[in-house]
Design a protein around this motif. Structure first.
Motif, short mmCIF file in Angstrom:
data_model
loop_
_atom_site.label_atom_id
_atom_site.label_comp_id
_atom_site.label_asym_id
_atom_site.label_seq_id
_atom_site.Cartn_x
_atom_site.Cartn_y
_atom_site.Cartn_z
N LEU A 1 -11.97 1.46 6.96
CA LEU A 1 -11.34 1.90 5.72
C LEU A 1 -10.12 2.78 6.02
O LEU A 1 -9.07 2.63 5.37
CB LEU A 1 -12.35 2.67 4.87
CG LEU A 1 -11.82 3.27 3.56
CD1 LEU A 1 -11.37 2.15 2.61
CD2 LEU A 1 -12.88 4.14 2.90
N LEU A 2 -10.25 3.67 6.98
CA LEU A 2 -9.12 4.52 7.36
C LEU A 2 -7.95 3.68 7.86
O LEU A 2 -6.79 3.90 7.48
CB LEU A 2 -9.56 5.51 8.43
CG LEU A 2 -8.46 6.37 9.07
CD1 LEU A 2 -7.79 7.25 8.03
CD2 LEU A 2 -9.03 7.22 10.19
N LEU A 3 -8.23 2.68 8.70
CA LEU A 3 -7.16 1.83 9.22
C LEU A 3 -6.50 1.02 8.10
O LEU A 3 -5.27 0.87 8.06
CB LEU A 3 -7.72 0.88 10.28
CG LEU A 3 -8.25 1.53 11.56
CD1 LEU A 3 -8.75 0.46 12.52
CD2 LEU A 3 -7.17 2.37 12.24
N ARG A 4 -7.31 0.51 7.17
CA ARG A 4 -6.75 -0.29 6.07
C ARG A 4 -5.87 0.57 5.16
O ARG A 4 -4.78 0.16 4.76
CB ARG A 4 -7.87 -0.93 5.28
CG ARG A 4 -7.37 -1.80 4.13
CD ARG A 4 -8.50 -2.58 3.49
NE ARG A 4 -7.99 -3.38 2.38
CZ ARG A 4 -7.41 -4.56 2.52
NH1 ARG A 4 -7.25 -5.07 3.72
NH2 ARG A 4 -6.98 -5.24 1.46
N ILE A 5 -6.36 1.79 4.85
CA ILE A 5 -5.55 2.68 4.02
C ILE A 5 -4.24 3.01 4.73
O ILE A 5 -3.18 3.05 4.11
CB ILE A 5 -6.35 3.96 3.69
CG1 ILE A 5 -7.46 3.62 2.69
CG2 ILE A 5 -5.44 5.03 3.13
CD1 ILE A 5 -8.34 4.80 2.35
N ASP A 6 -4.29 3.22 6.03
CA ASP A 6 -3.06 3.53 6.76
C ASP A 6 -2.08 2.37 6.70
O ASP A 6 -0.87 2.57 6.54
CB ASP A 6 -3.40 3.86 8.22
CG ASP A 6 -2.16 4.11 9.04
OD1 ASP A 6 -1.52 5.16 8.86
OD2 ASP A 6 -1.81 3.23 9.86
N VAL A 7 -2.59 1.14 6.85
CA VAL A 7 -1.70 -0.03 6.79
C VAL A 7 -1.02 -0.12 5.43
O VAL A 7 0.20 -0.31 5.32
CB VAL A 7 -2.50 -1.31 7.11
CG1 VAL A 7 -1.66 -2.55 6.78
CG2 VAL A 7 -2.93 -1.32 8.56
N ARG A 8 -1.79 0.04 4.37
CA ARG A 8 -1.22 -0.09 3.02
C ARG A 8 -0.27 1.07 2.73
O ARG A 8 0.78 0.88 2.11
CB ARG A 8 -2.35 -0.15 1.99
CG ARG A 8 -3.21 -1.39 2.13
CD ARG A 8 -4.27 -1.45 1.05
NE ARG A 8 -3.69 -1.62 -0.28
CZ ARG A 8 -3.31 -2.78 -0.80
NH1 ARG A 8 -3.43 -3.89 -0.09
NH2 ARG A 8 -2.82 -2.85 -2.02
N VAL A 9 -0.63 2.29 3.17
CA VAL A 9 0.24 3.44 2.95
C VAL A 9 1.55 3.25 3.70
O VAL A 9 2.64 3.52 3.18
CB VAL A 9 -0.47 4.73 3.39
CG1 VAL A 9 0.53 5.86 3.60
CG2 VAL A 9 -1.51 5.13 2.36
#
Length: 775
Positions: free
Chosen positions: A188-196
């Motif tokens: 989840l942290l990695l996905r949020i970072d990608v989208r951000v």
């Protein structure tokens, strides 16, 4: 890798901070099998939230990125002070020297509780402090990786710390559901970072090489990252499963020590007690002294040994029960209401003995005044600590004096419960001399009590001698059954041999038996405190004695060692109205009997000896060093900025592009004060804007100095080479800076000193991070 040059909005940073917090607190759940209860986890969650979200707040007010981790550490210190500083803090959150001394004691206590407890460990204050400090430091590290360096993939490294610890302590390691949830939180942290990152890139208006390559639509399609996320999920879950199955525990690995220890939370005293090596030491050391009213002179127990495995006596390992606090201790096992009891308060003052086991009489009803966390063990009622030791302790113990009569002991029920079977256990094959001696000594005894009296009288009889040298010279030092067999033939030894022999003989004839290790009653002095005689106990008084169980009375001490301690009245032959069997008269016990063992308790029983004064000094030094490091970190930007200003003034005085150096310093001062001075602003435009400030409008000299600096830098930058800027440039710089400082508020001047904006802007430019609005 350079920090991400794309600035993030506050909402985007909030998303990353929330994901980081979720990732850390879920990873911390992996410690659950090691620590009882859930209060410790909520404490860690509070510390993680305070640390991470304070960093979010600092970034929201545009604090320089390099200062955010330092300020997070300050917030962590304030939270620890609030939770653990107690009365040592100022206004509950401001630490003092006493606070750092308390922290040092808690760190030492945390180390002790890790060494002394069995899992699941009780979250005593010292252990809770260690957990809070560790999670706070992990939170700062994760925040640096996720927010400052923009490398969230590396956040898995600090999160692995709580994940891997259980694997080194218990066989099962971390629980699989926790590993799966941690892997999911990481994804989840990695996905949020990608989208951000993509949204920030789309929203940026930069031109050139770093311009966004995707212009429209300004939304990130879910499908673009779904495949990568699913792939990472598969890899993460596979890694979690492998980790759960393959992480070695201490019971199967020598990574953290011998497999015989079982767990990292091991007992503080070795179960194998070998007193022989210390018995011949000539110099006594003070252990403790006590004040007992009514002439009360009990034995003091440290540790009870109840397992006999052929070669050694050992203590049954039990996990500490957090409910077994010493403010209220239970009635001893097997003691009925028909036996007379009385309570006696005893004030104990520890001198030099250093051990995690507390010297207390058996049985004890309650203990008051102890520092640290102390708990009683089931059955034996011995008292031990999980986060401190006896150094400097002063406490009041309320002793329960049990006064059984010979008739009560003689009439004890012979039907024993299954729980007492362990106290009858002996090796399958005993030396014949043990079996023959037990049968011979107790023949004709009408009851187990009479058999116990006969065994004690036999060992205290004239055939046996107290000797610390004979076991070494004859090669039978120790407590195993081979040693007992040779002792029965040689008939010379010290307290360990007499106590273990009586316990084995008692078990052989069906009497549950165990051995207590502790101190005899000590020696009275002429000193009196409030009319109560002071009794000194030193290392010569360290002793071992057997305790035998009788239903309705419980565990009863005997004294088989000749010339040592006191023989209880109920254990003398012929005691009471009814006469016992014909047995030899015991040797008379005299307080001044020779042959008292010279035993150093720091070596024989306890953990490492400590020096209270040295510990206090070390705590003060560590606390002072921590404060000094924090101050140095806070003052480091100011030191760099001062060095930069002095360097420029040196160039001005030496004439090395003097006008350029003076102008750079003036512009840097304006930036530090928040008065502008960007790279795109010309010298003439800057001077025109600054000259309109109140300090320059009211001070003609300062305005003239500003204009002379402007003219000098224009001539040097755009005029003919070799043109002198003219004299007085340094004085003009001082006058212009003074006016700028006078025109600023006190808060702006303080921020200019502690957080010089010009220095941080220059650092960001060197790293390739261009500040932008909303960053």
């Amino acid at each position: 890798m350079r920090p991400d040059p794309v600035p993030l909005s506050r909402v985007q940073r909030l998303a990353l901070t929330s994901a980081s917090f979720l990732f850390l607190v879920i990873a911390t759940m992996a410690l659950g099998p090691l620590i009882s209860g859930s209060g410790w986890w909520w404490l860690c969650a509070f510390i993680a939230a305070g640390t991470l979200f304070s960093g979010l707040g600092f970034r929201a007010i545009r604090t320089p990125p390099s200062l955010v981790p330092v300020l997070e550490l300050v917030v962590l210190l304030l939270m620890l002070t609030l939770l653990f500083g107690g009365a040592t803090s100022f206004a509950l959150i401001v630490p003092t020297q006493g606070t750092f001394e308390t922290f040092g004691e808690l760190i030492v206590g945390a180390q002790r509780t890790i060494e002394q407890q069995a899992v699941p460990a009780i979250p005593v204050p010292a252990l809770s402090f260690g957990l809070a400090l560790g999670v706070g430091l992990l939170a700062v590290l994760i925040d640096i990786l996720v927010q400052t360096l923009r490398m969230p993939a590396l956040a898995a490294a600090p999160a692995l710390v709580p994940i891997l610890i259980p694997g080194f302590i218990i066989e099962a390691g971390a629980e699989l559901p926790t590993l799966v949830l941690t892997a999911a939180a990481y994804l989840l942290l990695l996905r949020i970072d990608v989208r951000v990152r993509r949204r920030a890139t789309l929203a940026s208006r930069e031109e050139g090489d770093q311009a966004a390559t995707v212009i429209a639509p300004k939304r990130v399609p879910i499908a673009s990252t779904l495949g990568a996320s699913l792939g990472l999920a598969a890899v993460g879950l596979l890694a979690a499963s492998v980790l759960a199955a393959s992480t070695p525990s201490i019971s199967t690995s020598l990574l953290l020590g011998s497999p015989s220890r079982g767990t990292l939370f091991a007992r503080g005293v070795s179960p194998f007690i070998d007193l022989g090596r210390d018995l011949r030491r000539p110099d006594a050391r003070p252990a403790f002294h006590y004040l007992a009213r009514d002439g009360d002179r009990p034995y003091f127990t440290l540790l009870t040994l109840d397992r006999f495995e052929g070669e050694v006596w050992s203590a049954t390992e039990r996990a500490v029960d957090g409910d077994n606090t010493v403010d209220a201790m239970p009635r001893p096992d097997g003691l009925s209401g028909r036996v007379d009891t009385s309570e006696h308060p005893i004030d104990v003052f520890v001198d030099e003995v250093s051990t995690t086991w507390l010297p207390v009489p058996y049985p004890t009803k309650r203990i008051d005044g102890l520092r640290g966390s102390w708990f009683w063990d089931d059955g034996a009622l011995t008292v031990r600590s999980v986060d401190t030791n006896t150094d400097g302790q002063e406490y009041r113990v309320t002793r329960l004096d049990v006064e059984p009569t010979p008739a009560q002991l003689r009439s004890a029920d012979r039907d024993l419960s299954e729980e007492l079977a362990a106290y009858l256990a002996l090796p399958e094959e005993l030396p014949q001399v043990i079996t023959d001696t037990a049968a011979s000594v107790t023949s004709g005894a009408p009851s187990p009590y009479d058999a116990a009296v006969a065994i004690q009288a036999y060992l205290r009889g004239p055939d046996f001698d107290y000797s610390t040298q004979a076991p070494v010279e004859e090669g039978y030092d120790g407590g195993g059954f081979d040693v007992i067999a040779q002792f029965l033939e040689t008939k010379a030894g010290y307290c360990v041999h007499f106590a273990s022999t009586m316990a084995v003989l008692a078990r052989e004839v069906g009497i549950p038996a165990r051995i207590s290790i502790g101190y005899t009653q000590g020696s009275p002095t002429e000193e009196r405190v409030e009319g109560v005689q002071r009794v000194e106990v030193d290392s010569h008084d360290l002793h071992s004695w057997p305790e035998l169980y009788f239903e309705g009375v419980g565990w009863v001490p005997f004294e088989p060692t000749p010339g040592r301690g006191l023989v209880p009245d109920y254990s003398r032959p012929g005691a009471g109205e009814e006469q016992g069997p014909n047995v030899p008269d015991p040797a008379t016990s005299t307080p001044g009997a020779s042959g008292r063992p010279e035993l150093d308790p720091d070596r024989g029983l306890a953990g490492p000896s400590g020096d209270a004064l040295a510990n206090a000094q070390q705590l003060w030094i560590r606390g002072g060093a921590t404060v000094l490091v924090v101050l140095l970190l806070l003052l480091l930007p100011a030191a760099f900025r001062t060095s930069q200003r002095l360097t420029r003034l040196g160039r001005v005085r030496r004439g090395e592009r003097a006008a350029d150096a003076a102008w750079d310093e003036l512009v840097a001062t304006a930036r530090d004060l928040g008065a502008g001075g960007g790279d795109a602003e010309t010298a003439r435009a800057f001077a025109a804007r600054i000259s309109e400030r109140e300090a320059f409008a009211d001070d003609a000299a300062a305005r003239s100095a500003l204009l002379r600096l402007r003219d000098a830098v224009e001539r040097e930058r755009y005029g003919r080479a070799g043109v002198s800027p003219g004299p007085g440039l340094a004085e003009d710089l001082v006058a212009a800076r003074t006016a700028l400082l006078a025109d600023a508020r006190a808060a702006e001047r303080a921020r200019a000193v502690l957080m010089p904006r010009s220095l941080f802007d220059r650092a960001r430019k060197a790293l390739g991070d261009r500040p932008a609005a909303g960053a």
